[in-house]
Design an enzyme around this catalytic site. Structure first.
Site, PDB file in Angstrom:
ATOM      1  N   ASN A  83       0.836  -1.200   0.000  1.00 14.13           N
ATOM      2  CA  ASN A  83       0.000   0.000   0.000  1.00 14.13           C
ATOM      3  C   ASN A  83       0.869   1.248   0.000  1.00 14.13           C
ATOM      4  OD1 ASN A  83      -2.728  -0.151  -0.205  1.00 14.13           O
ATOM      5  ND2 ASN A  83      -3.085  -0.484   1.977  1.00 14.13           N
TER       6      ASN A  83
ATOM      7  N   ASP B 251       9.854   2.650   2.947  1.00 14.57           N
ATOM      8  CA  ASP B 251       8.639   1.981   3.436  1.00 14.57           C
ATOM      9  C   ASP B 251       8.929   0.498   3.693  1.00 14.57           C
ATOM     10  OD1 ASP B 251       6.110   1.519   4.353  1.00 14.57           O
ATOM     11  OD2 ASP B 251       5.106   1.785   2.422  1.00 14.57           O
TER      12      ASP B 251
HETATM   13  O1  DOR Z   1       2.189  -1.719   2.470  1.00 16.47           O
HETATM   14  C1  DOR Z   1       2.301  -1.053   3.490  1.00 16.47           C
HETATM   15  N1  DOR Z   1       2.669  -1.621   4.648  1.00 16.47           N
HETATM   16  N2  DOR Z   1       2.038   0.257   3.447  1.00 16.47           N
HETATM   17  C2  DOR Z   1       1.989   1.003   4.558  1.00 16.47           C
HETATM   18  O2  DOR Z   1       1.772   2.183   4.456  1.00 16.47           O
HETATM   19  C3  DOR Z   1       2.169   0.364   5.885  1.00 16.47           C
HETATM   20  C4  DOR Z   1       3.001  -0.827   5.777  1.00 16.47           C
HETATM   21  C5  DOR Z   1       3.014  -1.686   7.017  1.00 16.47           C
HETATM   22  O3  DOR Z   1       3.102  -1.162   8.130  1.00 16.47           O
HETATM   23  O4  DOR Z   1       2.993  -2.911   6.871  1.00 16.47           O
END
Ligand code: DOR
Length: 423
Positions: free
Chosen positions: A275, A302
Protein backbone atom coordinates in the site's frame (compact mmCIF):
# COMPACT_ATOMS: atom_id res chain seq x y z
CA UNK A 1 36.54 3.67 19.21
CA UNK A 2 39.18 2.72 16.64
CA UNK A 3 40.46 5.44 14.32
CA UNK A 4 40.45 4.67 10.61
CA UNK A 5 42.03 6.15 7.50
CA UNK A 6 40.06 5.56 4.30
CA UNK A 7 42.43 6.06 1.40
CA UNK A 8 41.78 7.05 -2.19
CA UNK A 9 37.99 7.30 -2.00
CA UNK A 10 36.07 9.11 -4.74
CA UNK A 11 33.43 11.56 -3.53
CA UNK A 12 30.04 12.09 -5.20
CA UNK A 13 31.43 15.12 -7.08
CA UNK A 14 34.18 12.98 -8.62
CA UNK A 15 37.12 14.26 -6.56
CA UNK A 16 39.42 11.74 -4.86
CA UNK A 17 40.45 12.08 -1.23
CA UNK A 18 41.50 10.35 1.99
CA UNK A 19 39.05 10.43 4.88
CA UNK A 20 40.37 10.19 8.42
CA UNK A 21 37.93 9.16 11.14
CA UNK A 22 39.00 9.91 14.72
CA UNK A 23 36.61 9.52 17.65
CA UNK A 24 33.64 9.29 15.32
CA UNK A 25 34.37 12.56 13.52
CA UNK A 26 36.07 13.42 10.24
CA UNK A 27 39.42 15.14 10.84
CA UNK A 28 42.25 16.32 8.62
CA UNK A 29 43.85 13.20 7.00
CA UNK A 30 47.26 14.91 7.22
CA UNK A 31 47.05 14.41 11.01
CA UNK A 32 46.64 10.61 10.78
CA UNK A 33 49.42 8.68 12.55
CA UNK A 34 51.52 6.41 10.31
CA UNK A 35 50.40 3.22 12.08
CA UNK A 36 46.66 3.98 11.89
CA UNK A 37 44.30 1.27 10.60
CA UNK A 38 43.66 1.78 6.85
CA UNK A 39 40.89 0.90 4.45
CA UNK A 40 41.83 0.99 0.77
CA UNK A 41 38.94 2.63 -1.09
CA UNK A 42 40.56 2.76 -4.50
CA UNK A 43 37.75 2.54 -7.05
CA UNK A 44 35.07 3.05 -4.40
CA UNK A 45 32.71 5.97 -3.89
CA UNK A 46 32.36 7.48 -0.41
CA UNK A 47 28.95 9.08 0.14
CA UNK A 48 27.25 10.44 3.25
CA UNK A 49 25.37 7.73 5.17
CA UNK A 50 21.87 7.19 3.80
CA UNK A 51 18.85 8.33 5.79
CA UNK A 52 15.48 6.59 5.50
CA UNK A 53 12.47 8.78 6.31
CA UNK A 54 10.13 5.77 6.44
CA UNK A 55 10.95 2.44 8.13
CA UNK A 56 8.75 -0.06 9.93
CA UNK A 57 10.78 -1.71 12.68
CA UNK A 58 7.84 -3.59 14.32
CA UNK A 59 9.29 -3.41 17.84
CA UNK A 60 7.53 -3.19 20.21
CA UNK A 61 4.69 -5.54 19.35
CA UNK A 62 5.62 -7.68 16.34
CA UNK A 63 9.11 -8.91 17.13
CA UNK A 64 8.30 -12.05 15.14
CA UNK A 65 8.38 -9.88 12.00
CA UNK A 66 11.30 -7.55 12.81
CA UNK A 67 13.17 -6.03 15.73
CA UNK A 68 15.18 -2.86 16.12
CA UNK A 69 18.28 -5.08 16.04
CA UNK A 70 17.41 -6.94 12.80
CA UNK A 71 15.79 -3.98 11.04
CA UNK A 72 18.69 -1.63 11.67
CA UNK A 73 21.19 -4.38 10.76
CA UNK A 74 19.40 -4.55 7.39
CA UNK A 75 19.59 -0.75 7.23
CA UNK A 76 23.37 -0.80 7.82
CA UNK A 77 23.79 -3.41 5.12
CA UNK A 78 21.84 -1.15 2.78
CA UNK A 79 24.15 1.78 3.53
CA UNK A 80 21.84 3.60 5.95
CA UNK A 81 23.12 5.38 9.05
CA UNK A 82 19.69 6.60 10.16
CA UNK A 83 16.10 5.38 9.91
CA UNK A 84 12.83 6.94 10.99
CA UNK A 85 10.78 4.37 12.92
CA UNK A 86 7.12 4.55 11.97
CA UNK A 87 4.49 4.76 14.70
CA UNK A 88 2.21 1.82 13.77
CA UNK A 89 3.61 -0.30 16.58
CA UNK A 90 1.94 -2.08 19.48
CA UNK A 91 1.48 0.02 21.52
CA UNK A 92 1.19 2.83 18.97
CA UNK A 93 3.80 5.58 19.41
CA UNK A 94 1.25 8.19 20.46
CA UNK A 95 2.57 9.32 23.86
CA UNK A 96 5.84 10.78 25.11
CA UNK A 97 6.48 7.59 27.08
CA UNK A 98 5.99 5.38 24.02
CA UNK A 99 8.28 7.66 21.97
CA UNK A 100 10.99 7.52 24.65
CA UNK A 101 10.67 3.74 24.76
CA UNK A 102 11.30 3.41 21.00
CA UNK A 103 14.15 5.91 21.36
CA UNK A 104 15.74 3.79 24.09
CA UNK A 105 15.37 0.62 21.98
CA UNK A 106 17.21 2.42 19.19
CA UNK A 107 19.98 3.50 21.54
CA UNK A 108 20.32 -0.01 22.95
CA UNK A 109 20.00 -2.19 19.83
CA UNK A 110 20.41 0.10 16.82
CA UNK A 111 23.03 -0.48 14.15
CA UNK A 112 22.20 3.04 13.00
CA UNK A 113 20.54 6.10 14.45
CA UNK A 114 16.83 5.56 15.10
CA UNK A 115 14.65 8.67 14.92
CA UNK A 116 11.18 8.22 16.35
CA UNK A 117 8.07 9.10 14.32
CA UNK A 118 5.05 9.92 16.46
CA UNK A 119 1.45 9.08 15.56
CA UNK A 120 -0.75 11.99 14.48
CA UNK A 121 -3.82 10.56 16.21
CA UNK A 122 -4.34 8.37 19.24
CA UNK A 123 -4.25 4.70 18.32
CA UNK A 124 -4.02 5.74 14.64
CA UNK A 125 -7.80 6.10 14.87
CA UNK A 126 -7.91 9.40 13.01
CA UNK A 127 -10.10 11.07 15.62
CA UNK A 128 -8.19 12.64 18.53
CA UNK A 129 -4.72 14.16 18.23
CA UNK A 130 -2.02 12.24 20.07
CA UNK A 131 0.46 13.89 22.46
CA UNK A 132 2.19 15.85 19.70
CA UNK A 133 3.74 18.51 21.92
CA UNK A 134 4.81 16.11 24.66
CA UNK A 135 6.46 13.83 22.07
CA UNK A 136 8.25 16.84 20.58
CA UNK A 137 9.48 17.92 24.01
CA UNK A 138 10.43 14.39 25.09
CA UNK A 139 13.90 12.89 25.02
CA UNK A 140 12.95 11.40 21.61
CA UNK A 141 12.71 14.96 20.22
CA UNK A 142 10.03 13.92 17.72
CA UNK A 143 9.56 16.17 14.68
CA UNK A 144 7.89 13.85 12.17
CA UNK A 145 4.33 12.70 12.84
CA UNK A 146 2.49 10.07 10.82
CA UNK A 147 -0.41 7.62 11.06
CA UNK A 148 1.27 5.76 8.18
CA UNK A 149 -0.54 2.57 7.28
CA UNK A 150 -3.68 4.65 7.73
CA UNK A 151 -4.69 7.96 6.24
CA UNK A 152 -5.66 10.93 8.39
CA UNK A 153 -8.94 11.15 6.50
CA UNK A 154 -10.78 13.82 8.50
CA UNK A 155 -9.93 17.27 7.11
CA UNK A 156 -10.49 19.04 10.42
CA UNK A 157 -8.22 16.63 12.30
CA UNK A 158 -5.58 17.20 9.61
CA UNK A 159 -5.95 20.96 9.88
CA UNK A 160 -5.51 20.79 13.64
CA UNK A 161 -2.47 18.51 13.38
CA UNK A 162 -0.80 20.84 10.89
CA UNK A 163 -1.54 23.85 13.09
CA UNK A 164 -0.18 22.12 16.19
CA UNK A 165 3.10 20.81 14.75
CA UNK A 166 3.92 24.22 13.31
CA UNK A 167 4.67 25.53 16.80
CA UNK A 168 7.81 23.35 16.99
CA UNK A 169 8.50 23.19 13.23
CA UNK A 170 7.27 19.62 12.98
CA UNK A 171 5.86 17.99 9.88
CA UNK A 172 2.88 15.75 9.23
CA UNK A 173 3.77 12.80 6.98
CA UNK A 174 0.58 11.61 5.35
CA UNK A 175 -0.32 8.17 4.04
CA UNK A 176 -2.54 9.47 1.25
CA UNK A 177 -5.34 6.97 0.71
CA UNK A 178 -8.96 8.04 0.69
CA UNK A 179 -10.56 5.25 2.73
CA UNK A 180 -13.87 5.53 0.87
CA UNK A 181 -12.42 5.50 -2.66
CA UNK A 182 -9.98 2.75 -1.69
CA UNK A 183 -12.44 0.53 0.13
CA UNK A 184 -11.39 -1.89 2.86
CA UNK A 185 -10.82 -4.79 0.43
CA UNK A 186 -8.87 -2.85 -2.23
CA UNK A 187 -5.55 -4.59 -2.75
CA UNK A 188 -4.17 -3.57 -6.13
CA UNK A 189 -4.11 -0.73 -8.64
CA UNK A 190 -7.53 -0.22 -10.27
CA UNK A 191 -6.85 -0.93 -13.95
CA UNK A 192 -7.44 -3.56 -16.59
CA UNK A 193 -5.29 -5.77 -14.35
CA UNK A 194 -7.55 -5.61 -11.31
CA UNK A 195 -10.48 -6.55 -13.56
CA UNK A 196 -8.63 -9.43 -15.22
CA UNK A 197 -7.28 -10.81 -11.97
CA UNK A 198 -10.52 -10.40 -10.04
CA UNK A 199 -8.86 -8.32 -7.34
CA UNK A 200 -10.55 -5.25 -5.85
CA UNK A 201 -8.57 -2.24 -7.01
CA UNK A 202 -8.05 1.31 -5.83
CA UNK A 203 -7.83 4.11 -8.35
CA UNK A 204 -4.82 6.39 -8.44
CA UNK A 205 -7.19 9.27 -7.60
CA UNK A 206 -7.76 7.77 -4.13
CA UNK A 207 -4.22 8.99 -3.46
CA UNK A 208 -4.20 12.29 -5.34
CA UNK A 209 -7.47 13.63 -3.88
CA UNK A 210 -5.92 13.42 -0.43
CA UNK A 211 -2.66 14.99 -1.62
CA UNK A 212 -4.68 17.84 -3.18
CA UNK A 213 -6.60 18.39 0.04
CA UNK A 214 -3.50 18.23 2.23
CA UNK A 215 -1.39 20.72 0.28
CA UNK A 216 -4.30 23.16 0.54
CA UNK A 217 -4.52 22.58 4.29
CA UNK A 218 -0.76 23.15 4.51
CA UNK A 219 -1.29 26.45 2.70
CA UNK A 220 -4.17 27.37 4.99
CA UNK A 221 -2.13 26.68 8.13
CA UNK A 222 1.25 27.72 6.67
CA UNK A 223 2.60 24.44 7.99
CA UNK A 224 4.67 21.55 6.60
CA UNK A 225 3.15 18.50 4.91
CA UNK A 226 5.15 15.49 3.73
CA UNK A 227 3.60 13.04 1.27
CA UNK A 228 4.65 9.46 1.97
CA UNK A 229 5.23 6.94 -0.84
CA UNK A 230 3.92 8.91 -3.83
CA UNK A 231 2.76 6.36 -6.39
CA UNK A 232 0.73 8.17 -9.03
CA UNK A 233 1.20 10.62 -11.88
CA UNK A 234 -1.75 12.69 -10.59
CA UNK A 235 -0.13 13.13 -7.15
CA UNK A 236 3.06 14.28 -8.86
CA UNK A 237 1.11 16.94 -10.77
CA UNK A 238 -0.55 18.18 -7.56
CA UNK A 239 2.80 18.36 -5.73
CA UNK A 240 4.37 20.20 -8.66
CA UNK A 241 1.52 22.73 -8.57
CA UNK A 242 1.79 23.13 -4.79
CA UNK A 243 5.55 23.71 -4.91
CA UNK A 244 5.11 26.36 -7.58
CA UNK A 245 2.66 28.10 -5.26
CA UNK A 246 5.22 28.11 -2.45
CA UNK A 247 3.35 25.59 -0.29
CA UNK A 248 5.62 23.80 2.21
CA UNK A 249 5.32 20.32 0.79
CA UNK A 250 7.91 17.57 0.55
CA UNK A 251 7.42 14.10 -0.90
CA UNK A 252 9.05 10.72 -1.01
CA UNK A 253 9.08 7.86 -3.53
CA UNK A 254 9.81 4.27 -2.64
CA UNK A 255 12.29 2.12 -4.57
CA UNK A 256 9.49 -0.35 -5.37
CA UNK A 257 7.30 2.33 -6.95
CA UNK A 258 10.29 3.22 -9.16
CA UNK A 259 10.91 -0.31 -10.39
CA UNK A 260 7.99 -2.71 -9.88
CA UNK A 261 4.70 -2.51 -11.78
CA UNK A 262 1.14 -3.83 -11.61
CA UNK A 263 1.62 -6.89 -13.88
CA UNK A 264 3.76 -8.51 -11.15
CA UNK A 265 0.53 -8.96 -9.20
CA UNK A 266 -0.62 -11.49 -11.84
CA UNK A 267 1.49 -14.06 -9.99
CA UNK A 268 -0.81 -13.60 -6.97
CA UNK A 269 2.44 -13.66 -4.97
CA UNK A 270 1.52 -11.69 -1.85
CA UNK A 271 5.07 -10.32 -1.63
CA UNK A 272 3.84 -7.87 -4.28
CA UNK A 273 0.89 -6.70 -2.20
CA UNK A 274 1.72 -3.26 -0.87
CA UNK A 275 0.00 0.00 0.00
CA UNK A 276 -0.13 2.09 -2.11
CA UNK A 277 -0.21 -0.68 -4.72
CA UNK A 278 2.27 -1.22 -7.52
CA UNK A 279 1.12 1.00 -10.38
CA UNK A 280 1.33 0.83 -14.17
CA UNK A 281 4.29 1.95 -16.27
CA UNK A 282 2.95 5.50 -16.97
CA UNK A 283 2.87 6.13 -13.23
CA UNK A 284 6.35 4.67 -12.72
CA UNK A 285 7.64 6.97 -15.43
CA UNK A 286 6.07 10.00 -13.73
CA UNK A 287 7.62 9.05 -10.37
CA UNK A 288 11.06 8.66 -11.95
CA UNK A 289 10.81 12.02 -13.67
CA UNK A 290 9.64 13.70 -10.46
CA UNK A 291 12.46 12.21 -8.41
CA UNK A 292 14.95 13.41 -11.02
CA UNK A 293 13.61 16.97 -11.20
CA UNK A 294 13.10 17.35 -7.43
CA UNK A 295 9.29 17.45 -7.38
CA UNK A 296 9.76 14.35 -5.25
CA UNK A 297 12.42 15.37 -2.74
CA UNK A 298 13.59 12.07 -1.35
CA UNK A 299 13.53 8.29 -1.36
CA UNK A 300 11.74 6.51 1.48
CA UNK A 301 11.94 2.73 1.65
CA UNK A 302 8.64 1.98 3.44
CA UNK A 303 10.51 -1.13 4.60
CA UNK A 304 7.54 -3.18 5.82
CA UNK A 305 8.59 -6.57 7.20
CA UNK A 306 5.89 -9.18 7.76
CA UNK A 307 5.95 -12.60 9.35
CA UNK A 308 5.32 -15.47 6.94
CA UNK A 309 1.96 -16.31 8.50
CA UNK A 310 0.70 -12.80 7.67
CA UNK A 311 1.64 -13.17 3.99
CA UNK A 312 0.56 -16.81 3.51
CA UNK A 313 -3.02 -15.92 2.64
CA UNK A 314 -5.13 -15.20 -0.44
CA UNK A 315 -3.99 -11.96 -2.05
CA UNK A 316 -6.89 -9.85 -0.77
CA UNK A 317 -6.37 -11.05 2.82
CA UNK A 318 -2.56 -10.99 3.19
CA UNK A 319 -1.02 -7.96 4.92
CA UNK A 320 0.36 -5.28 2.59
CA UNK A 321 4.03 -4.38 2.62
CA UNK A 322 7.48 -5.38 1.35
CA UNK A 323 10.96 -5.00 2.75
CA UNK A 324 13.37 -2.62 1.05
CA UNK A 325 16.27 -1.32 3.13
CA UNK A 326 18.94 -3.61 1.72
CA UNK A 327 18.12 -3.04 -1.97
CA UNK A 328 17.04 0.63 -1.87
CA UNK A 329 20.35 2.06 -3.09
CA UNK A 330 20.68 -0.70 -5.69
CA UNK A 331 17.26 0.08 -7.15
CA UNK A 332 17.81 3.85 -7.21
CA UNK A 333 21.19 3.29 -8.88
CA UNK A 334 19.77 1.02 -11.56
CA UNK A 335 16.64 3.04 -12.31
CA UNK A 336 18.05 6.54 -11.91
CA UNK A 337 21.86 6.69 -12.03
CA UNK A 338 22.78 3.88 -14.43
CA UNK A 339 20.19 5.19 -16.90
CA UNK A 340 21.65 8.71 -16.80
CA UNK A 341 18.56 10.27 -15.19
CA UNK A 342 20.39 11.29 -12.02
CA UNK A 343 23.97 12.00 -11.00
CA UNK A 344 25.58 10.98 -7.70
CA UNK A 345 25.33 14.40 -6.00
CA UNK A 346 21.57 14.33 -6.67
CA UNK A 347 21.30 10.80 -5.32
CA UNK A 348 23.03 11.96 -2.13
CA UNK A 349 20.56 14.84 -1.87
CA UNK A 350 17.57 12.48 -2.30
CA UNK A 351 18.80 9.67 -0.05
CA UNK A 352 20.73 11.50 2.67
CA UNK A 353 20.48 15.30 2.84
CA UNK A 354 16.75 15.76 2.16
CA UNK A 355 15.48 13.03 4.52
CA UNK A 356 17.77 14.34 7.30
CA UNK A 357 16.29 17.83 6.86
CA UNK A 358 12.72 16.50 7.07
CA UNK A 359 12.89 15.97 10.83
CA UNK A 360 15.82 18.37 11.52
CA UNK A 361 18.20 15.49 12.20
CA UNK A 362 21.40 17.51 12.57
CA UNK A 363 23.72 14.52 13.10
CA UNK A 364 22.90 13.06 9.68
CA UNK A 365 22.85 14.10 6.04
CA UNK A 366 26.07 16.10 6.26
CA UNK A 367 28.84 16.47 3.67
CA UNK A 368 32.00 14.42 4.16
CA UNK A 369 34.09 17.36 5.35
CA UNK A 370 36.36 17.90 8.33
CA UNK A 371 34.44 18.39 11.59
CA UNK A 372 31.35 16.44 10.48
CA UNK A 373 30.17 13.16 12.07
CA UNK A 374 31.70 10.16 10.28
CA UNK A 375 28.53 8.73 8.71
CA UNK A 376 29.85 7.18 5.54
CA UNK A 377 28.71 4.62 2.99
CA UNK A 378 31.38 3.08 0.79
CA UNK A 379 29.99 2.06 -2.58
CA UNK A 380 31.29 -0.14 -5.36
CA UNK A 381 29.41 1.29 -8.34
CA UNK A 382 30.12 -1.70 -10.60
CA UNK A 383 29.35 -4.75 -8.42
CA UNK A 384 26.17 -6.68 -9.22
CA UNK A 385 24.54 -9.77 -7.72
CA UNK A 386 21.33 -11.77 -7.74
CA UNK A 387 19.21 -10.97 -4.69
CA UNK A 388 18.61 -13.89 -2.33
CA UNK A 389 15.88 -13.19 0.23
CA UNK A 390 17.36 -15.83 2.54
CA UNK A 391 20.56 -13.81 2.86
CA UNK A 392 18.75 -10.83 4.34
CA UNK A 393 19.70 -9.34 7.68
CA UNK A 394 16.04 -8.49 8.14
CA UNK A 395 14.01 -11.05 10.05
CA UNK A 396 11.41 -10.94 7.27
CA UNK A 397 11.51 -12.61 3.87
CA UNK A 398 8.93 -10.56 1.96
CA UNK A 399 11.58 -9.29 -0.42
CA UNK A 400 10.14 -8.32 -3.82
CA UNK A 401 13.60 -8.33 -5.46
CA UNK A 402 14.32 -11.98 -4.70
CA UNK A 403 15.90 -13.60 -7.78
CA UNK A 404 16.54 -10.28 -9.55
CA UNK A 405 19.96 -9.22 -10.72
CA UNK A 406 20.72 -5.77 -9.28
CA UNK A 407 23.68 -3.63 -8.26
CA UNK A 408 25.31 -4.87 -5.06
CA UNK A 409 26.88 -1.57 -4.08
CA UNK A 410 27.45 -1.37 -0.33
CA UNK A 411 30.98 -2.33 0.67
CA UNK A 412 30.95 -0.76 4.15
CA UNK A 413 28.79 1.47 6.31
CA UNK A 414 30.13 3.64 9.12
CA UNK A 415 27.87 5.27 11.66
CA UNK A 416 29.53 7.91 13.84
CA UNK A 417 32.85 6.30 12.97
CA UNK A 418 31.77 2.77 13.91
CA UNK A 419 31.79 0.13 11.17
CA UNK A 420 28.22 -1.20 11.19
CA UNK A 421 28.54 -3.25 8.01
CA UNK A 422 31.51 -4.55 6.07
CA UNK A 423 31.26 -6.94 3.15
O1 DOR B 1 2.19 -1.72 2.47
C1 DOR B 1 2.30 -1.05 3.49
N1 DOR B 1 2.67 -1.62 4.65
N2 DOR B 1 2.04 0.26 3.45
C2 DOR B 1 1.99 1.00 4.56
O2 DOR B 1 1.77 2.18 4.46
C3 DOR B 1 2.17 0.36 5.88
C4 DOR B 1 3.00 -0.83 5.78
C5 DOR B 1 3.01 -1.69 7.02
O3 DOR B 1 3.10 -1.16 8.13
O4 DOR B 1 2.99 -2.91 6.87
Amino acid sequence: MANLLITGATLADGTTTDLFIADGVLVDPASAPVDVERLDADGLLAIPGLVDPHTHLRQPGREDAETVDTGTAAAARGGFTCVHAMANLTPVTDTAEAAEFVQSLGERDGHCEVRVVGAVTKGLEGVELSELGRMANSRANVRVFSDDGRCVADSLVMRRALTYVKSFDGVVAQHSQDPRLAGPTACCHESEWSGKLGLPGWPSQAESVIVARDVQLAELTDSRIHVCHVSTAESVEVIRWAKKRGIKVTAEATPHHLLLDTPLVASYDTTFKVNPPLRTSEHLEAIREALADGTIDMVGTDHAPHARQDKDHPFDVALPGMIGLEQALAVVMDVMVNTGRMDWPTLVERMSFAPARLGHTTTQGRPLTVGEPANITLVDPTARATVDAEQSRSRARNNPYHGRELPDPVVATMWAGKVTYRR
